[in-house]
Each structure stands twice: as structure tokens, then as C-alpha cells.
Enzyme design. Structure first.
Site, short mmCIF file in Angstrom:
data_model
loop_
_atom_site.label_atom_id
_atom_site.label_comp_id
_atom_site.label_asym_id
_atom_site.label_seq_id
_atom_site.Cartn_x
_atom_site.Cartn_y
_atom_site.Cartn_z
N GLU A 212 55.05 52.10 16.65
CA GLU A 212 56.47 52.42 16.72
C GLU A 212 57.05 52.35 18.13
O GLU A 212 58.18 51.89 18.32
CB GLU A 212 56.73 53.82 16.13
CG GLU A 212 56.73 53.87 14.61
CD GLU A 212 55.37 54.12 14.01
OE1 GLU A 212 55.29 54.47 12.82
OE2 GLU A 212 54.35 53.97 14.73
N ALA B 170 57.44 50.56 7.70
CA ALA B 170 58.79 50.69 7.16
C ALA B 170 59.47 49.33 7.20
O ALA B 170 59.09 48.45 7.98
CB ALA B 170 59.58 51.72 7.96
N GLY C 35 55.00 53.30 9.16
CA GLY C 35 55.23 54.14 8.00
C GLY C 35 54.14 54.01 6.95
O GLY C 35 53.86 54.96 6.21
N GLU D 54 51.51 56.34 8.06
CA GLU D 54 51.94 57.72 7.84
C GLU D 54 51.88 58.10 6.36
O GLU D 54 51.60 59.26 6.03
CB GLU D 54 53.34 57.92 8.40
CG GLU D 54 53.35 57.86 9.94
CD GLU D 54 54.72 58.03 10.53
OE1 GLU D 54 54.92 58.99 11.29
OE2 GLU D 54 55.60 57.19 10.24
#
Length: 251
Positions: free
Chosen positions: A133, A67, A110, A113
Site C-alpha cells: 500500500e 483492492a 486488501g 488483509e
């Protein structure tokens, strides 16, 4: 002939039976920001209306570095509860036709994911995948804590999520996180070869297979029986089985 178009964060190539979406933020190693999420939602809306196979790949030898930390740092509790990435990735996972993630280089946070949301993941010898994370003071909240145990098992998922370490390509292959490895120049072609095999099958049977795969345990085996009942009445099932029997009789 496929129609090509360019958008701000995704480069999209549309074909009759598939769509290839390239994450294209090379200046940030394809970090997933709000604009990319918005474009993924728009692409999902298109594929929900006109189901086709989706191939996800990153530009510049990187799938997605994670992210966008600059945006993530400023997000607050209400943003977490909104599930910004989670909502998009769940929508990708639920698409009617299969999703293939072609993962080269880094797929972290992210980015990992997003790859976990795909039905099929392939990689290269340079693939590195993981969820760092907790080292950034957050958790992997866009699907890793429930999708990763389904893919690699609870113990391995716990190790990956709690340590934050990156898996090499060979480790990811051994763990079942990737199904095959290809040289970087061959990666997209390998994804298309998988899409070719899927596209050769009956689209409705493919969609129903994905529906059964995503169904919760308490819906089995009833859901398979209902989906099969619909297929047993289809003209395409009769046509394909008749063609099979005719080919066999000519041998």
C-alpha cells in the site's frame, strides 16, 4: 448434498456445517471491489444467523490481488472514514464459527488483509502475500496494522508493512502467517479436511473457543470461566464425555 449457487463476485457452495465462498473476478485477479464487499456482508449476515464454518478461496490460482485500484483511486476522505473494506473484514473475523482462508497465488493489499481476518490460513508453494500500500500512496488500513503484529510479531509486521515486500510461501510458513502448504490441486481438499476436524467437535464449544480467542487481554481469564461454566451445564458435554469413558472402558 450441498446446494450450489452463483452470485456476481462470489461463488458460494452451502453445506450443512460449512460454506465455501470463491472469490471470482478472474479478469481482475479477484480484486476486491464494492460489489464483492457487499456480497461478503450478505454472506456474513447469513452466517451470523446460521453459524457454519467458512472457507474462503480464490479462483484461477489467485486468492485476491488486492483492492480494486480503479475504484480505490477515486475514493476520497469520507470513503476512508467509512472503512469500506475494514467493516467487512471485521465482520468476517467476528463470525461465530471459524474462518479458513485457502490462499493460492497472490494475496496482496486488501487480499492479504482478508486472509489476515481468517482464523486459519493455509497456502501453496506459489503463495505470495504482502502489503504494497505505501507504494501506492496509502496505508494498509483494513486490519493489517493491528492483525499482522498479532500473527507474526511487531518487528516482522513492521518490516512487511513498511517495505511493501511480498513474502514467499516458505517465508510465510516460517513466519507463522500460513500454517501449512499444499499443492494447488489439493488446497481446497486440505481446507475441507480442517473443516471436517472442526465440524467433528461440539459446535458450541467451538464457538466459545473462538470467542475466547478474540477477547481482549483484560477479559482473561474471566471470560473463559464464564464460557466454561455454560458448557459444564450442557447436555452435549455430558454426552460426549460419557461416550469417551465408554470407549475407554472397552479397550
Amino acid at each position: 448434498m450441498a446446494e450450489a449457487s452463483t452470485v456476481r463476485r462470489l461463488r458460494i457452495e452451502r453445506g450443512e456445517d460449512r460454506v465455501t465462498a470463491t472469490l471470482d473476478r478472474p479478469e481482475t485477479r479477484n480484486a476486491i471491489d464494492q460489489t464483492m464487499i457487499d456480497e461478503l456482508h450478505a454472506l456474513c449476515a447469513e452466517l451470523e444467523e446460521d453459524p457454519r464454518i467458512l472457507i474462503l478461496i480464490g479462483s484461477g490460482g489467485i486468492f485476491a490481488s488486492g483492492a480494486d485500484i480503479a475504484q480505490l483511486r477515486d475514493r476520497r476522505a469520507q470513503d476512508a472514514r467509512a472503512g469500506i473494506n475494514t467493516t467487512a473484514f471485521r465482520r468476517i473475523r467476528a463470525l461465530p464459527m471459524p474462518v479458513i482462508a485457502a490462499v493460492d497465488g497472490y494475496a496482496l493489499g486488501g487480499g492479504a488483509e482478508l486472509a489476515y481476518a481468517a482464523d486459519i490460513r493455509i497456502g501453496t508453494p506459489g503463495t505470495r502475500i504482502g502489503n504494497p500500500e505505501t507504494g501506492l500512496g496509502i496505508i494498509a488500513a483494513a486490519g493489517a496494522t493491528w492483525r499482522l503484529p498479532q500473527i507474526v510479531g511487531e518487528a516482522r509486521a513492521a518490516e512487511l508493512l513498511l517495505t511493501g515486500r511480498q513474502l514467499s510461501a516458505t517465508e510465510a510458513l516460517a513466519w507463522g502467517l500460513l500454517s501449512s502448504l499444499h499443492e494447488p490441486d489439493d488446497l481446497l481438499a486440505a481446507a475441507h479436511a480442517i473443516a471436517d476436524r472442526i465440524a467433528a467437535n461440539d459446535p458450541l464449544a467451538t464457538r466459545h473457543t473462538k470467542t475466547a480467542l478474540l477477547a481482549p487481554p483484560d477479559r482473561h481469564p474471566e471470560i473463559e470461566l464464564e464460557l466454561q461454566a455454560e458448557l459444564f451445564e450442557s447436555t452435549e458435554k455430558h454426552r460426549r464425555m460419557t461416550a469417551f469413558l465408554e470407549r475407554r472402558s472397552r479397550r
